[in-house]
Design a protein around this motif. Structure first.
Motif, PDB file in Angstrom:
ATOM      1  N   THR A  91       0.859  -1.177   0.000  1.00 22.87           N
ATOM      2  CA  THR A  91       0.000   0.000   0.000  1.00 22.87           C
ATOM      3  C   THR A  91       0.896   1.228   0.000  1.00 22.87           C
ATOM      4  N   PRO A  92       0.454   2.322  -0.625  1.00 22.33           N
ATOM      5  CA  PRO A  92       1.305   3.526  -0.593  1.00 22.33           C
ATOM      6  C   PRO A  92       1.342   4.136   0.809  1.00 22.33           C
ATOM      7  N   CYS A  93       2.180   5.150   0.958  1.00 24.09           N
ATOM      8  CA  CYS A  93       2.472   5.786   2.256  1.00 24.09           C
ATOM      9  C   CYS A  93       1.279   5.793   3.220  1.00 24.09           C
ATOM     10  N   ILE A  94       1.469   5.184   4.399  1.00 21.14           N
ATOM     11  CA  ILE A  94       0.394   5.148   5.392  1.00 21.14           C
ATOM     12  C   ILE A  94       0.601   6.195   6.482  1.00 21.14           C
ATOM     13  N   GLY A  95       1.508   7.128   6.232  1.00 23.39           N
ATOM     14  CA  GLY A  95       1.691   8.225   7.188  1.00 23.39           C
ATOM     15  C   GLY A  95       2.522   7.846   8.401  1.00 23.39           C
ATOM     16  N   MET A  96       3.457   6.906   8.196  1.00 24.05           N
ATOM     17  CA  MET A  96       4.307   6.450   9.313  1.00 24.05           C
ATOM     18  C   MET A  96       5.778   6.486   8.903  1.00 24.05           C
ATOM     19  N   SER A  97       6.121   7.405   8.000  1.00 25.90           N
ATOM     20  CA  SER A  97       7.476   7.389   7.454  1.00 25.90           C
ATOM     21  C   SER A  97       8.542   7.583   8.523  1.00 25.90           C
ATOM     22  N   ASP A  98       8.176   8.174   9.675  1.00 25.27           N
ATOM     23  CA  ASP A  98       9.169   8.384  10.726  1.00 25.27           C
ATOM     24  C   ASP A  98       9.370   7.141  11.575  1.00 25.27           C
ATOM     25  N   GLN A  99       8.601   6.090  11.308  1.00 23.16           N
ATOM     26  CA  GLN A  99       8.746   4.869  12.097  1.00 23.16           C
ATOM     27  C   GLN A  99       8.602   3.621  11.230  1.00 23.16           C
ATOM     28  N   GLY A 100       9.098   3.731  10.008  1.00 21.45           N
ATOM     29  CA  GLY A 100       9.029   2.597   9.091  1.00 21.45           C
ATOM     30  C   GLY A 100      10.166   1.628   9.325  1.00 21.45           C
ATOM     31  N   PRO A 101      10.131   0.502   8.639  1.00 23.44           N
ATOM     32  CA  PRO A 101       9.047   0.012   7.801  1.00 23.44           C
ATOM     33  C   PRO A 101       7.792  -0.226   8.630  1.00 23.44           C
ATOM     34  N   ALA A 102       6.660   0.128   8.041  1.00 23.42           N
ATOM     35  CA  ALA A 102       5.410   0.013   8.771  1.00 23.42           C
ATOM     36  C   ALA A 102       4.389  -0.702   7.903  1.00 23.42           C
ATOM     37  N   ALA A 103       3.392  -1.241   8.552  1.00 21.26           N
ATOM     38  CA  ALA A 103       2.330  -1.934   7.813  1.00 21.26           C
ATOM     39  C   ALA A 103       1.013  -1.759   8.556  1.00 21.26           C
ATOM     40  N   LEU A 104      -0.054  -1.915   7.808  1.00 20.98           N
ATOM     41  CA  LEU A 104      -1.379  -1.978   8.413  1.00 20.98           C
ATOM     42  C   LEU A 104      -1.783  -3.442   8.422  1.00 20.98           C
ATOM     43  N   ILE A 105      -2.216  -3.917   9.580  1.00 23.10           N
ATOM     44  CA  ILE A 105      -2.748  -5.274   9.626  1.00 23.10           C
ATOM     45  C   ILE A 105      -4.203  -5.111  10.040  1.00 23.10           C
ATOM     46  N   ASN A 106      -5.093  -5.243   9.085  1.00 21.84           N
ATOM     47  CA  ASN A 106      -6.450  -4.688   9.203  1.00 21.84           C
ATOM     48  C   ASN A 106      -6.298  -3.237   9.658  1.00 21.84           C
ATOM     49  N   ASP A 107      -6.883  -2.839  10.800  1.00 25.17           N
ATOM     50  CA  ASP A 107      -6.747  -1.445  11.233  1.00 25.17           C
ATOM     51  C   ASP A 107      -5.513  -1.199  12.096  1.00 25.17           C
ATOM     52  N   VAL A 108      -4.847  -2.261  12.477  1.00 24.60           N
ATOM     53  CA  VAL A 108      -3.739  -2.125  13.426  1.00 24.60           C
ATOM     54  C   VAL A 108      -2.457  -1.705  12.701  1.00 24.60           C
ATOM     55  N   VAL A 109      -1.805  -0.681  13.257  1.00 25.52           N
ATOM     56  CA  VAL A 109      -0.567  -0.197  12.661  1.00 25.52           C
ATOM     57  C   VAL A 109       0.613  -0.867  13.356  1.00 25.52           C
ATOM     58  N   VAL A 110       1.490  -1.503  12.582  1.00 23.63           N
ATOM     59  CA  VAL A 110       2.726  -2.023  13.162  1.00 23.63           C
ATOM     60  C   VAL A 110       3.884  -1.236  12.562  1.00 23.63           C
ATOM     61  N   THR A 111       4.815  -0.828  13.414  1.00 26.52           N
ATOM     62  CA  THR A 111       5.875   0.070  12.967  1.00 26.52           C
ATOM     63  C   THR A 111       7.242  -0.535  13.251  1.00 26.52           C
ATOM     64  N   ASN A 112       8.271   0.160  12.768  1.00 30.03           N
ATOM     65  CA  ASN A 112       9.666  -0.265  12.996  1.00 30.03           C
ATOM     66  C   ASN A 112       9.860  -1.757  12.760  1.00 30.03           C
ATOM     67  N   LEU A 113       9.327  -2.240  11.660  1.00 25.20           N
ATOM     68  CA  LEU A 113       9.388  -3.677  11.389  1.00 25.20           C
ATOM     69  C   LEU A 113      10.795  -4.117  10.998  1.00 25.20           C
ATOM     70  N   SER A 114      11.091  -5.347  11.320  1.00 32.58           N
ATOM     71  CA  SER A 114      12.327  -5.979  10.864  1.00 32.58           C
ATOM     72  C   SER A 114      11.914  -7.345  10.321  1.00 32.58           C
ATOM     73  N   SER A 115      12.860  -8.054   9.728  1.00 30.91           N
ATOM     74  CA  SER A 115      12.472  -9.373   9.213  1.00 30.91           C
ATOM     75  C   SER A 115      12.075 -10.287  10.378  1.00 30.91           C
ATOM     76  N   ASP A 116      12.734 -10.116  11.521  1.00 28.26           N
ATOM     77  CA  ASP A 116      12.369 -10.935  12.690  1.00 28.26           C
ATOM     78  C   ASP A 116      10.953 -10.639  13.160  1.00 28.26           C
ATOM     79  N   SER A 117      10.659  -9.352  13.314  1.00 28.79           N
ATOM     80  CA  SER A 117       9.324  -9.038  13.837  1.00 28.79           C
ATOM     81  C   SER A 117       8.254  -9.424  12.830  1.00 28.79           C
ATOM     82  N   ALA A 118       8.571  -9.337  11.546  1.00 35.86           N
ATOM     83  CA  ALA A 118       7.588  -9.738  10.534  1.00 35.86           C
ATOM     84  C   ALA A 118       7.272 -11.221  10.675  1.00 35.86           C
ATOM     85  N   ARG A 119       8.305 -12.009  10.883  1.00 34.88           N
ATOM     86  CA  ARG A 119       8.104 -13.460  11.044  1.00 34.88           C
ATOM     87  C   ARG A 119       7.260 -13.752  12.285  1.00 34.88           C
ATOM     88  N   GLU A 120       7.622 -13.081  13.380  1.00 33.10           N
ATOM     89  CA  GLU A 120       6.870 -13.289  14.628  1.00 33.10           C
ATOM     90  C   GLU A 120       5.399 -12.923  14.452  1.00 33.10           C
TER      91      GLU A 120
END
Ligand SMILES: Cc1cc2nc3c(=O)[nH]c(=O)nc-3n(C[C@H](O)[C@H](O)[C@H](O)COP(=O)(O)O)c2cc1C
Ligand code: SF4
Ligand code: FES
Lengths: 238, 605
Positions: free
Chosen positions: B118-147
């Motif tokens: 998805t394009p910019c979700i307004g979290m550029s200061d704490q990326g990589p970030a994603a929306l999981i349904n409505d929940v925002v997850v920030t400062n992602l790493s490959s480890d946290s993505a796996r978890e």
């Protein structure tokens, strides 16, 4: 009687009626402004941008902009005509257009504009999109390969036929014309709908009447598009 | 089964009184309950609202958060804006993909989890970030993505991914988000003590014309990007004839790298709503709409609650604050993933339950806006400024900033800098000073104004941030020496191709052609003349496009062609054989060779 509005196109003084668009007032004064998505009798749409003119140096669509007193309009200048050429080029490469095989050839407004603008081949790269055809209807054929998304069928169906046969779906490069059912034959479309005459290109064609008007006797075979509007029959201005 | 779907649709449609203009809400509700809008539901919605099925389909197919295809109960949307890419998005993407065993745009075989960009979700200061349904997850790493994936597979409940709460109101019980505000510099204007009700009270004690005069005296210009004088817009709208008038607050915040409205909505919602109410009083409106981007859905419940409290306290509703005859209410309209809906006339279309196509102008919204009534659209920050202007007086507002750019501005700074986040600075400030504050002295390029803004080179870092020089709705993206300028520009062009509404030729086709030309240059298939061609095409797109999107989308190319030309020149060369480098003879003949079953002698000899 309303006070006429006086304005200028390429230095020529023109008088129009209040409420008229630049395109309409120019046309009444026998000045042709190229257009594609505009069609007399339909609401104005402003999508193709081929009617772009400069008003006091600011670009606007002539088909959606009302005239105002003292407006200075640039229409037939190299700069403006070059923009239009680019837009026509874009429409050619965006779809899959095969003029030499197309039943609309000679009656096609896009092709006619290309001739008027002396475009032998588009300068941009062809995009070769994958688009669907719909041959389900006994009397009408839709070929989205040739569609230029002008919305004339959408408006004609709504505004003239009182139906809602066509609509756009998708956005951006995925934007397509869709019908109000899984396929055209499942809609209330009939061949006598005015929407079926509204297409400027060969995207909506009527079956069973192909080539009844032979090549050579078609609308733009003998004079360029727009010549009927202009004073002189020859438009060699581009 | 169909019986139940029909019941669902009927219930939802009647909860919006069968009002066709609430099609966005109807579709959203069906989507929430069914996970998508099944095609039979389209027909039912059409029946209930008295429209045709293809109109429903038209709307659904426009917005990227809606789909007519079944998708997972959990949808992971990984933000792919340039700053998130720079902070490691690729590794996160691979981890999500590997752990789920699917690619982007796919759903797990058991139908539970979908993965997409998805394009910019307004979290550029704490990326990589994603929306999981409505929940925002920030400062992602490959480890946290796996978890995350492992956990989701167990419970399919995104809210259980929230392990800690962010700063400020992000920890509020109705928000409960991991998002951080990252407010780095508080100015006196926007981030100052809140005196709830004070500004509104002062406004209601003077006449609407005097309120407009105060806004004009403050010389407030719109904070959403275009910088149109707010008082003048209000005056036109007040003067326009109409049985009703509307106030809209633009919280679509889609410009990549912009995230300041999110922080204002989190920390100062009362000030935003007060600003809308004051605007309503000034122009003679009784209804306001906050258009909130779907990406900020996690703020919705909190904002609804703030509105509820304001109603309870007499700050909204009949006779606001006891002012006889002044009634004002506010509703929240959710967007559904379309950058163009931040454009004010597209925003109005969307609120009317239509595709987010911009409208033809004239008529302007001040004359004919929402449902044909005179309407003002203002940015979140603009409305916050209004509240402060009424509270402290116009003089205290414009004592900061410059003559033509009065007041302070929120900047959202991200990218290659030590302190990304929100800065409230006086307008007119030098870019270099801003970079120093953010710890970005090593920048080799700064994109000011988001994807539609301009790329600024170091020799221009002494230019000023204001409406007449480097204008920005807030976005400042910093790039260090390790970055590839052409790749950045390419990411922006991807964004515009994806987000163009497709209504007009130059933007729909032109951006696609611009991106393609750029790609050929990046692949070393460009020739020197291509740079001029590129520039020319940019001008046509800018000049002929129907709305601000296409009128600005060539800016990244144009500004880099101007200020970073050697980067392009290094990639193009004159071909010796006379062929255009972009033309591949072999490839062009391949299909016909396959058909005739032999190779062309000329090419292969
Ligand atoms: C493609 C596009 C996207 C826009 N996105 C936003 C946005 O997200 N937020 C915003 O306030 N203004 C946005 N704008 C500007 C609005 O059209 C409008 O100018 C603004 O909301 C007016 O409010 P203001 O005068 O208070 O700034 C966008 C404009 C364009 C052309
Ligand atoms: S410029 Fe044209 S195609 Fe692009 S978003 Fe605006 S109206 Fe749509
Ligand atoms: S004729 Fe004016 S935009 Fe198409």
């Amino acid at each position: 009687m309303n006070q006429p509005v006086t304005f200028f196109i390429d230095g020529q003084v023109i008088q129009g009626q209040p409420g008229q668009t630049i395109l309409e007032a120019a046309q009444d004064a026998r000045v042709y402004i190229p257009r594609l998505c505009y069609r007399e009798g339909l609401s104005n749409f402003g999508a193709c941008r081929v009617c772009t003119v400069l008003v006091n140096d600011k670009p606007v669509a002539a088909c959606t902009t009302p005239i105002t007193e003292g407006m200075m309009i640039e229409n037939d200048t190299e700069r403006v005509q070059n923009y239009r050429k680019d837009l026509i080029d874009m429409l050619f490469v965006e779809g899959n257009h095969f003029c030499m095989f197309c039943e609309k050839s000679g009656n096609c407004e896009l092709q006619a504009l290309a001739y008027r603008f002396r475009i032998p081949a588009p300068k941009y790269l062809f995009q070769f999109p994958q688009r669907e055809i719909d041959a389900s209807h006994p009397d009408i054929f839709i070929d989205r390969n040739r569609c230029i998304l002008c919305g004339r069928c959408v408006r004609a169906s709504k505004e003239l036929d009182g139906k809602n046969v066509f609509q756009f779906v998708g956005r951006g490069t995925e934007k397509r014309i869709a019908v109000n059912a899984d396929q055209l034959s499942d809609t209330d479309a009939v061949v006598t709908d005015q929407a079926m005459d509204a297409c400027p290109v060969g995207a909506i064609l009527k079956k069973h009447i192909g080539y009844t008007i032979p090549v050579g006797k078609r609308v733009y075979d003998h004079q360029p598009i727009g010549a009927d509007i202009e004073d002189s029959a020859v438009a060699s201005d581009t | 089964m169909n019986e139940t779907l029909q019941d669902t649709v009927t219930r939802i449609c009647s909860s919006f009184s069968g009002d066709r203009s609430r099609l966005m809400d109807v579709v959203q509700a069906v989507h929430d309950e069914c996970g998508h809008v099944p095609r039979p539901a389209m027909e039912m919605i059409a029946q209930e609202l008295g429209i045709s099925r293809v109109e429903v389909e038209s709307l659904i197919s426009f917005y990227s958060f809606y789909t007519d295809q079944p998708q997972g109960q959990v949808v992971i949307r990984l933000c792919n804006d340039i700053v998130d890419r720079m902070s490691g998005m690729d590794r996160v993407a691979q981890a999500f993909s590997a752990e789920l065993g699917i690619g982007f745009g796919q759903t797990t075989p058991d139908g539970t989890i979908s993965l997409m960009y998805t394009p910019c979700i307004g979290m550029s200061d704490q990326g990589p970030a994603a929306l999981i349904n409505d929940v925002v997850v920030t400062n992602l790493s490959s480890d946290s993505a796996r978890e995350i994936v492992q956990e989701l597979k167990l419970h399919l409940d995104p809210t259980r991914l929230i392990k800690h709460l962010g700063d400020g109101n992000n920890a509020h019980e109705l928000i409960q988000a991991m998002v951080n505000n990252n407010i780095r510099l508080k100015g006196d204007m926007l981030f100052s003590v809140i005196n709830r009700g004070e500004a509104l009270n002062k406004a209601l004690n003077i006449s609407p014309m005097e309120v407009i005069r105060a806004v004009k005296t403050a010389r407030l210009r719109g904070r959403g990007g275009a910088g149109f004088p707010a008082g003048m817009k209000w005056e036109y709208t007040r003067a326009a004839k109409g049985d009703k008038k509307y106030v809209m607050c633009n919280a679509d915040e889609g410009e990549p790298g912009t995230f300041k409205d999110r922080v204002l909505l989190t920390e100062l919602p009362d000030r935003v709503f007060a600003g809308m109410t004051i605007a309503g009083y000034a122009i003679g409106a009784e209804e306001g709409i906050l258009y909130l981007r779907q990406e900020y859905a996690y703020l919705k419940e909190f904002l609804e609650n703030v509105l509820q409290k304001r109603r309870g306290d007499g700050l909204l509703g009949q006779n606001v604050m006891g002012k006889e005859g002044f009634n004002f209410n506010i509703r929240i309209q959710m967007g559904a993933g379309a950058y163009v809906c931040g454009e004010e006339t597209a925003l109005i279309s969307s609120c009317e339950g239509l595709r987010g196509d911009p409208k033809n102008r004239p008529p302007f919204p001040a004359q004919k806006g929402y449902l044909g009534y005179p309407t003002i659209v203002n940015n979140v920050e603009t409305l916050c400024c209004v509240t402060k202007i009424l509270e402290l007086g116009p003089a205290s507002f414009n004592e900061q900033g410059t003559e033509r750019s009065a007041g302070t501005k929120l900047l959202s700074i991200s990218g290659d800098c030590k302190l990304p986040g929100i800065y409230e600075v006086p307008l007119g400030i030098e870019l270099s000073e801003v970079l120093k504050m953010a710890g970005a002295e090593d920048a080799i390029a700064v994109q000011v104004g988001g994807a539609s803004g301009q790329m600024v080179a170091p020799e221009d870092f002494n230019r000023h941030i204001c409406f007449d020089d480097l204008s920005t709705g807030g976005s400042i993206m910093v790039f260090g020496a390790q970055r590839n300028i052409l790749e950045i520009v390419h990411t922006f062009m991807d964004f515009f191709v994806e987000e163009s509404c497709g209504y007009c030729t130059p933007c729909r086709v032109g951006n696609q052609l611009l991106r393609q030309r750029l790609e050929l240059i990046m692949e070393g298939k460009g020739e020197p003349a291509d740079l001029e061609n590129l520039e020319e095409l940019c001008q046509t797109v800018k000049t002929c496009s129907r709305c601000g999107l296409g009128q600005t989308s060539p800016n990244p190319i144009l500004s880099t062609l101007k200020h970073f030309r050697p980067v392009y020149e290094a990639m193009v060369q004159e071909e010796k054989d006379g062929f255009q480098p972009a033309f591949d003879l072999r490839e062009s003949l391949a299909v016909s060779e396959r058909i005739i079953g032999r190779q062309s002698v000329h090419v292969h000899s």
